[in-house]
Write a protein that holds these residues in place. Structure first.
Motif, PDB file in Angstrom:
ATOM      1  N   SER A 104      -6.926  -7.427  11.200  1.00 29.25           N
ATOM      2  CA  SER A 104      -7.943  -7.161  10.185  1.00 29.25           C
ATOM      3  C   SER A 104      -7.503  -6.067   9.227  1.00 29.25           C
ATOM      4  CB  SER A 104      -9.254  -6.759  10.856  1.00 29.25           C
ATOM      5  OG  SER A 104      -9.041  -5.655  11.715  1.00 29.25           O
ATOM      6  N   CYS A 105      -6.542  -5.261   9.661  1.00 30.79           N
ATOM      7  CA  CYS A 105      -6.091  -4.138   8.832  1.00 30.79           C
ATOM      8  C   CYS A 105      -4.622  -3.832   9.112  1.00 30.79           C
ATOM      9  CB  CYS A 105      -6.946  -2.901   9.133  1.00 30.79           C
ATOM     10  SG  CYS A 105      -6.484  -1.437   8.183  1.00 30.79           S
ATOM     11  N   ILE A 106      -3.882  -3.610   8.048  1.00 33.68           N
ATOM     12  CA  ILE A 106      -2.493  -3.162   8.150  1.00 33.68           C
ATOM     13  C   ILE A 106      -2.442  -1.723   7.657  1.00 33.68           C
ATOM     14  CG2 ILE A 106      -0.144  -3.438   7.280  1.00 33.68           C
ATOM     15  CD1 ILE A 106      -0.691  -6.405   7.006  1.00 33.68           C
ATOM     16  N   VAL A 107      -1.784  -0.875   8.419  1.00 35.30           N
ATOM     17  CA  VAL A 107      -1.623   0.519   8.043  1.00 35.30           C
ATOM     18  C   VAL A 107      -0.156   0.764   7.702  1.00 35.30           C
ATOM     19  CG1 VAL A 107      -1.788   2.914   8.812  1.00 35.30           C
ATOM     20  CG2 VAL A 107      -3.555   1.265   9.469  1.00 35.30           C
ATOM     21  N   LEU A 108       0.068   1.264   6.495  1.00 39.12           N
ATOM     22  CA  LEU A 108       1.411   1.616   6.023  1.00 39.12           C
ATOM     23  C   LEU A 108       1.466   3.120   5.794  1.00 39.12           C
ATOM     24  CD1 LEU A 108       1.785  -1.143   3.277  1.00 39.12           C
ATOM     25  CD2 LEU A 108       2.693  -1.208   5.605  1.00 39.12           C
ATOM     26  N   GLY A 109       2.629   3.690   5.938  1.00 39.58           N
ATOM     27  CA  GLY A 109       2.799   5.120   5.700  1.00 39.58           C
ATOM     28  C   GLY A 109       2.923   5.444   4.230  1.00 39.58           C
ATOM     29  N   LYS A 110       2.338   6.553   3.864  1.00 41.50           N
ATOM     30  CA  LYS A 110       2.467   7.049   2.497  1.00 41.50           C
ATOM     31  C   LYS A 110       3.901   7.510   2.287  1.00 41.50           C
ATOM     32  CE  LYS A 110      -0.934   9.278   0.762  1.00 41.50           C
ATOM     33  NZ  LYS A 110      -1.959  10.311   0.514  1.00 41.50           N
ATOM     34  N   PRO A 111       4.518   7.105   1.172  1.00 41.86           N
ATOM     35  CA  PRO A 111       5.921   7.509   0.961  1.00 41.86           C
ATOM     36  C   PRO A 111       6.066   9.015   0.828  1.00 41.86           C
ATOM     37  CG  PRO A 111       5.074   6.271  -0.937  1.00 41.86           C
ATOM     38  CD  PRO A 111       3.992   6.316   0.084  1.00 41.86           C
ATOM     39  N   ALA A 112       7.146   9.511   1.374  1.00 40.05           N
ATOM     40  CA  ALA A 112       7.446  10.937   1.279  1.00 40.05           C
ATOM     41  C   ALA A 112       7.861  11.278  -0.146  1.00 40.05           C
ATOM     42  CB  ALA A 112       8.558  11.302   2.246  1.00 40.05           C
ATOM     43  N   GLU A 113       7.543  12.468  -0.549  1.00 44.61           N
ATOM     44  CA  GLU A 113       7.945  12.915  -1.879  1.00 44.61           C
ATOM     45  C   GLU A 113       9.470  12.916  -1.967  1.00 44.61           C
ATOM     46  OE1 GLU A 113       7.263  16.863  -4.512  1.00 44.61           O
ATOM     47  OE2 GLU A 113       5.525  16.081  -3.400  1.00 44.61           O
ATOM     48  N   GLY A 114       9.999  12.290  -2.995  1.00 49.06           N
ATOM     49  CA  GLY A 114      11.442  12.201  -3.155  1.00 49.06           C
ATOM     50  C   GLY A 114      12.069  11.115  -2.303  1.00 49.06           C
ATOM     51  N   GLY A 115      11.230  10.271  -1.689  1.00 47.11           N
ATOM     52  CA  GLY A 115      11.734   9.203  -0.837  1.00 47.11           C
ATOM     53  C   GLY A 115      12.194   8.003  -1.643  1.00 47.11           C
ATOM     54  N   ILE A 116      12.502   6.939  -0.937  1.00 44.49           N
ATOM     55  CA  ILE A 116      13.025   5.726  -1.570  1.00 44.49           C
ATOM     56  C   ILE A 116      11.982   5.043  -2.442  1.00 44.49           C
ATOM     57  CG2 ILE A 116      13.947   3.419  -1.086  1.00 44.49           C
ATOM     58  CD1 ILE A 116      15.098   4.567   1.505  1.00 44.49           C
ATOM     59  N   TYR A 117      10.730   5.035  -1.969  1.00 46.79           N
ATOM     60  CA  TYR A 117       9.664   4.341  -2.698  1.00 46.79           C
ATOM     61  C   TYR A 117       8.661   5.332  -3.255  1.00 46.79           C
ATOM     62  CZ  TYR A 117      11.553   0.396  -0.131  1.00 46.79           C
ATOM     63  OH  TYR A 117      12.390  -0.543   0.380  1.00 46.79           O
ATOM     64  N   SER A 118       8.108   4.996  -4.402  1.00 44.83           N
ATOM     65  CA  SER A 118       7.051   5.806  -4.986  1.00 44.83           C
ATOM     66  C   SER A 118       5.710   5.304  -4.460  1.00 44.83           C
ATOM     67  CB  SER A 118       7.080   5.696  -6.514  1.00 44.83           C
ATOM     68  OG  SER A 118       6.684   4.383  -6.914  1.00 44.83           O
ATOM     69  N   LEU A 119       4.677   6.110  -4.627  1.00 46.46           N
ATOM     70  CA  LEU A 119       3.344   5.698  -4.215  1.00 46.46           C
ATOM     71  C   LEU A 119       2.906   4.462  -4.998  1.00 46.46           C
ATOM     72  CD1 LEU A 119       0.862   6.115  -2.501  1.00 46.46           C
ATOM     73  CD2 LEU A 119       0.031   7.763  -4.194  1.00 46.46           C
ATOM     74  N   GLU A 120       3.269   4.403  -6.267  1.00 46.86           N
ATOM     75  CA  GLU A 120       2.908   3.242  -7.093  1.00 46.86           C
ATOM     76  C   GLU A 120       3.552   1.961  -6.553  1.00 46.86           C
ATOM     77  OE1 GLU A 120       4.200   6.144  -8.462  1.00 46.86           O
ATOM     78  OE2 GLU A 120       2.209   6.898  -9.038  1.00 46.86           O
ATOM     79  N   GLU A 121       4.798   2.050  -6.126  1.00 44.41           N
ATOM     80  CA  GLU A 121       5.474   0.884  -5.555  1.00 44.41           C
ATOM     81  C   GLU A 121       4.810   0.458  -4.245  1.00 44.41           C
ATOM     82  OE1 GLU A 121      10.096   1.285  -6.980  1.00 44.41           O
ATOM     83  OE2 GLU A 121       9.328   2.786  -5.565  1.00 44.41           O
ATOM     84  N   MET A 122       4.423   1.425  -3.424  1.00 45.02           N
ATOM     85  CA  MET A 122       3.740   1.105  -2.176  1.00 45.02           C
ATOM     86  C   MET A 122       2.378   0.479  -2.442  1.00 45.02           C
ATOM     87  SD  MET A 122       5.470   1.617   0.575  1.00 45.02           S
ATOM     88  CE  MET A 122       4.246   1.736   1.840  1.00 45.02           C
ATOM     89  N   GLU A 123       1.659   0.991  -3.434  1.00 40.98           N
ATOM     90  CA  GLU A 123       0.352   0.423  -3.769  1.00 40.98           C
ATOM     91  C   GLU A 123       0.492  -1.007  -4.269  1.00 40.98           C
ATOM     92  OE1 GLU A 123      -1.036   3.432  -6.449  1.00 40.98           O
ATOM     93  OE2 GLU A 123      -2.029   4.544  -4.831  1.00 40.98           O
ATOM     94  N   SER A 135      -6.175  -9.580   4.472  1.00 40.82           N
ATOM     95  CA  SER A 135      -6.622  -8.469   5.316  1.00 40.82           C
ATOM     96  C   SER A 135      -6.560  -7.166   4.532  1.00 40.82           C
ATOM     97  CB  SER A 135      -5.739  -8.349   6.559  1.00 40.82           C
ATOM     98  OG  SER A 135      -5.842  -9.484   7.367  1.00 40.82           O
ATOM     99  N   GLN A 136      -7.271  -6.189   5.034  1.00 45.66           N
ATOM    100  CA  GLN A 136      -7.243  -4.863   4.445  1.00 45.66           C
ATOM    101  C   GLN A 136      -5.862  -4.256   4.659  1.00 45.66           C
ATOM    102  OE1 GLN A 136      -9.815  -2.067   6.453  1.00 45.66           O
ATOM    103  NE2 GLN A 136     -10.056  -0.830   4.597  1.00 45.66           N
ATOM    104  N   VAL A 137      -5.335  -3.558   3.649  1.00 45.80           N
ATOM    105  CA  VAL A 137      -4.054  -2.866   3.764  1.00 45.80           C
ATOM    106  C   VAL A 137      -4.281  -1.419   3.287  1.00 45.80           C
ATOM    107  CG1 VAL A 137      -1.624  -2.777   3.088  1.00 45.80           C
ATOM    108  CG2 VAL A 137      -2.778  -4.995   3.311  1.00 45.80           C
ATOM    109  N   LEU A 138      -4.040  -0.488   4.168  1.00 42.30           N
ATOM    110  CA  LEU A 138      -4.241   0.932   3.848  1.00 42.30           C
ATOM    111  C   LEU A 138      -2.912   1.657   3.829  1.00 42.30           C
ATOM    112  CD1 LEU A 138      -7.224   1.682   6.262  1.00 42.30           C
ATOM    113  CD2 LEU A 138      -7.339   1.106   3.832  1.00 42.30           C
ATOM    114  N   ILE A 139      -2.809   2.623   2.923  1.00 42.33           N
ATOM    115  CA  ILE A 139      -1.641   3.505   2.862  1.00 42.33           C
ATOM    116  C   ILE A 139      -2.124   4.882   3.276  1.00 42.33           C
ATOM    117  CG2 ILE A 139       0.148   4.515   1.398  1.00 42.33           C
ATOM    118  CD1 ILE A 139      -0.185   2.041  -0.444  1.00 42.33           C
TER     119      ILE A 139
END
Length: 140
Positions: A104-123, A135-139
């Motif tokens: 019902s829900c997927i939980v993903l980690g928020k990208p670290a500052e200076g990491g490979i992915y930006s928050l915008e890319e994760m969103e 399903s719901q997907v949360l960062i």
């Protein structure tokens, strides 16, 4: 009972996400499933002579260890978690597992500052995943 799927790569960078998913599962009375995906595609980018079978086997061992650590962290928060190790590309395996296990829900980690992915890319990834599986997907 609903299911929460938490993708993890393990290690200190993933603890915050593992703990957040564990707390969610405990608060909501949901099942918790940690997923680790072994992907050796990076070997295609090296000119060094390596044995993919050996690298893959070692990454499996690492993944199994990291999943057990995640399970122990969840147990420390009072949650019994299941673990799953898959092979492939994370986005594809994440969607497949979500569908197979009817999460019902997927939980993903928020990208670290200076990491490979930006928050915008994760969103953007989360939105695509949400549309694909419904399903719901949360960062977190």
């Amino acid at each position: 009972m609903a299911k929460i799927l938490c993708a993890t790569r393990g290690g200190a960078a993933s603890y915050r996400t593992q703990d957040a998913a564990s707390r969610m599962a405990e608060e909501q009375g949901d099942e918790l499933l940690f997923l680790y995906v072994v992907n050796i595609e990076f070997l295609d980018k090296t000119a060094r002579a390596v044995r993919p079978d050996i690298v893959e086997a070692e990454m499996e061992k690492l993944g199994e260890f990291l999943l057990e650590m995640a399970r122990e962290r969840a147990a420390g928060l009072g949650v019994q978690a299941n673990v799953l190790l898959r092979h492939g590309v994370l986005p594809e395996e994440l969607a497949a597992v979500a569908i197979e296990h009817r999460v019902s829900c997927i939980v993903l980690g928020k990208p670290a500052e200076g990491g490979i992915y930006s928050l915008e890319e994760m969103e953007s990834f989360a939105a695509e995943l949400r549309a694909k599986i419904g399903s719901q997907v949360l960062i977190l």
